[in-house]
Design a protein around this motif. Structure first.
Motif, PDB file in Angstrom:
ATOM      1  N   ILE A 148      -9.807   0.091  11.480  1.00  0.00           N
ATOM      2  CA  ILE A 148      -9.632  -1.321  11.593  1.00  0.00           C
ATOM      3  C   ILE A 148     -10.698  -1.634  12.400  1.00  0.00           C
ATOM      4  N   ASP A 149     -11.496  -2.532  11.949  1.00  0.00           N
ATOM      5  CA  ASP A 149     -12.579  -3.110  12.619  1.00  0.00           C
ATOM      6  C   ASP A 149     -12.118  -4.568  13.103  1.00  0.00           C
ATOM      7  N   VAL A 150     -12.462  -4.689  14.559  1.00  0.00           N
ATOM      8  CA  VAL A 150     -12.123  -5.859  15.255  1.00  0.00           C
ATOM      9  C   VAL A 150     -13.548  -6.508  15.505  1.00  0.00           C
ATOM     10  N   ARG A 166       3.252  -4.519  10.541  1.00  0.00           N
ATOM     11  CA  ARG A 166       3.598  -4.617   9.455  1.00  0.00           C
ATOM     12  C   ARG A 166       2.537  -4.845   8.143  1.00  0.00           C
ATOM     13  N   MET A 167       1.516  -5.782   8.578  1.00  0.00           N
ATOM     14  CA  MET A 167       0.378  -6.167   7.670  1.00  0.00           C
ATOM     15  C   MET A 167      -0.259  -4.759   7.241  1.00  0.00           C
ATOM     16  N   ILE A 168      -0.635  -3.948   8.315  1.00  0.00           N
ATOM     17  CA  ILE A 168      -1.669  -2.874   8.314  1.00  0.00           C
ATOM     18  C   ILE A 168      -0.668  -1.738   7.407  1.00  0.00           C
ATOM     19  N   GLU A 226       1.541  -2.187   5.089  1.00  0.00           N
ATOM     20  CA  GLU A 226       1.778  -2.508   3.508  1.00  0.00           C
ATOM     21  C   GLU A 226       0.643  -2.822   2.873  1.00  0.00           C
ATOM     22  N   HIS A 227      -0.689  -3.000   3.648  1.00  0.00           N
ATOM     23  CA  HIS A 227      -1.718  -3.428   2.866  1.00  0.00           C
ATOM     24  C   HIS A 227      -3.088  -2.528   3.387  1.00  0.00           C
ATOM     25  N   LEU A 228      -3.034  -1.793   4.211  1.00  0.00           N
ATOM     26  CA  LEU A 228      -4.184  -0.754   4.209  1.00  0.00           C
ATOM     27  C   LEU A 228      -3.876   0.508   3.811  1.00  0.00           C
ATOM     28  N   GLY A 229      -4.537   0.888   2.848  1.00  0.00           N
ATOM     29  CA  GLY A 229      -4.624   2.251   2.136  1.00  0.00           C
ATOM     30  C   GLY A 229      -5.306   3.378   2.833  1.00  0.00           C
ATOM     31  N   PRO A 230      -5.103   4.542   2.671  1.00  0.00           N
ATOM     32  CA  PRO A 230      -5.828   5.619   3.230  1.00  0.00           C
ATOM     33  C   PRO A 230      -7.368   5.418   2.933  1.00  0.00           C
ATOM     34  N   GLY A 231      -8.328   5.770   3.860  1.00  0.00           N
ATOM     35  CA  GLY A 231      -9.651   5.434   3.566  1.00  0.00           C
ATOM     36  C   GLY A 231     -10.340   4.095   3.619  1.00  0.00           C
ATOM     37  N   GLU A 232      -9.386   3.055   3.537  1.00  0.00           N
ATOM     38  CA  GLU A 232      -9.847   1.638   3.487  1.00  0.00           C
ATOM     39  C   GLU A 232     -10.231   1.114   4.967  1.00  0.00           C
ATOM     40  N   VAL A 233     -10.867   0.117   4.966  1.00  0.00           N
ATOM     41  CA  VAL A 233     -11.331  -0.571   6.313  1.00  0.00           C
ATOM     42  C   VAL A 233     -10.819  -1.934   6.385  1.00  0.00           C
ATOM     43  N   GLY A 234      -9.910  -2.097   7.134  1.00  0.00           N
ATOM     44  CA  GLY A 234      -9.059  -3.620   7.485  1.00  0.00           C
ATOM     45  C   GLY A 234      -9.724  -4.406   8.565  1.00  0.00           C
TER      46      GLY A 234
END
Length: 263
Positions: A7-9, A97-99, A101-109
């Motif tokens: 996760i990038d803030v 909940r958002m993370i 349901e919508h952030l997969g392995p290796g992905e960047v949110g």
């Protein structure tokens, strides 16, 4: 895609897409999904501005946007700190909940934060809360941004502090309780009650005020506090009524004695 998610803030500045840093642009272009906490009503415009930042810096549109409504905060609760803790917990529930349901392995949110994430913003604490619960696993990275008060000072062409003086960043709630000890320069954010009006009769006080700094709706007023305070109040009320929301801040400055006068 495998590996650990992140996760990038990302601090995206006060509103002008040109004020987004080079590092923040690189982060935006490297994200797979952006999480938006939408404000209800007219304040949805804040999400529209986020989309404008993305359009300016990630023009290929190769990303996903996940939206959820930002939980309301109890602004009339007797216990302010308890109300904020409750609000952040409910925000963490939504973000978890958002993370999940919508952030997969290796992905960047990414969460896009107005100004700088370290200054009067809750997302860092919310993301830490989500990570601490252990239901979803990810690393966290924070990228600083140009704060609204940095943009305010730049627009007015002033510095935060006077020579050899201290500056304090505070809230309208705290300023209403009294001018902070030991400082002549006070930067005020989150002032829903126009706390500067308390000081209109003090001699030698000036104010540099701005609303929607860095956007097309930017409004700037400065001058001796006694002369411009009512103009600021009227302008602020009209702007808030017209848009349904307001983001403003100001520098309140008390004249310091000169070296000769101090002797």
């Amino acid at each position: 895609m495998g590996g650990r998610a992140r996760i990038d803030v990302v601090g995206i500045g006060a509103g002008d897409p040109g004020d987004v840093t080079v590092n923040a642009v690189a982060a935006l272009r490297g994200a797979d999904v952006f999480f938006f906490l939408d404000k209800p009503g007219e304040a949805r415009e804040l999400s529209d501005l986020r989309e404008a930042v993305l359009a300016a810096h990630v023009p290929d549109g190769d990303y996903r946007v996940v939206r959820a409504e930002d939980p309301p905060r109890d602004r009339v609760a007797a216990g302010y700190a308890d109300a904020v803790v409750d609000w952040r917990t409910r925000r963490a529930d939504v973000c978890e909940r958002m993370i999940a349901e919508h952030l997969g392995p290796g992905e960047v949110g990414a969460f896009l934060v107005w100004g700088d994430p370290a200054l009067y913003d809750s997302i860092i604490a919310v993301v830490e809360d989500v990570a601490g619960r252990g239901a979803v696993e990810f690393d966290t990275r924070v990228l600083p941004g140009i704060s609204s008060i940095s943009a305010l000072a730049a627009r007015h062409g002033v510095t935060f502090n006077q020579v050899a003086g201290a500056v304090q960043i505070t809230t309208g709630r705290r300023l209403a309780a009294g001018w902070p000890d030991g400082v002549d320069d006070v930067i005020v954010m989150l002032d829903a009650g126009n706390a500067y009006l308390r000081y209109v009769d003090q001699p030698g006080v000036t104010i540099h005020w701005g609303a929607y700094v860095g956007t097309a709706d930017e409004v700037l007023i400065s001058g001796p506090l006694g002369a411009v305070a009512e103009h600021i109040r009227e302008t602020r009320d009209k702007a808030r009524a017209a848009k349904g929301w307001i983001m403003d801040s100001y520098l309140l400055r008390r004249a310091r004695p000169t070296a000769g006068a101090a002797r």
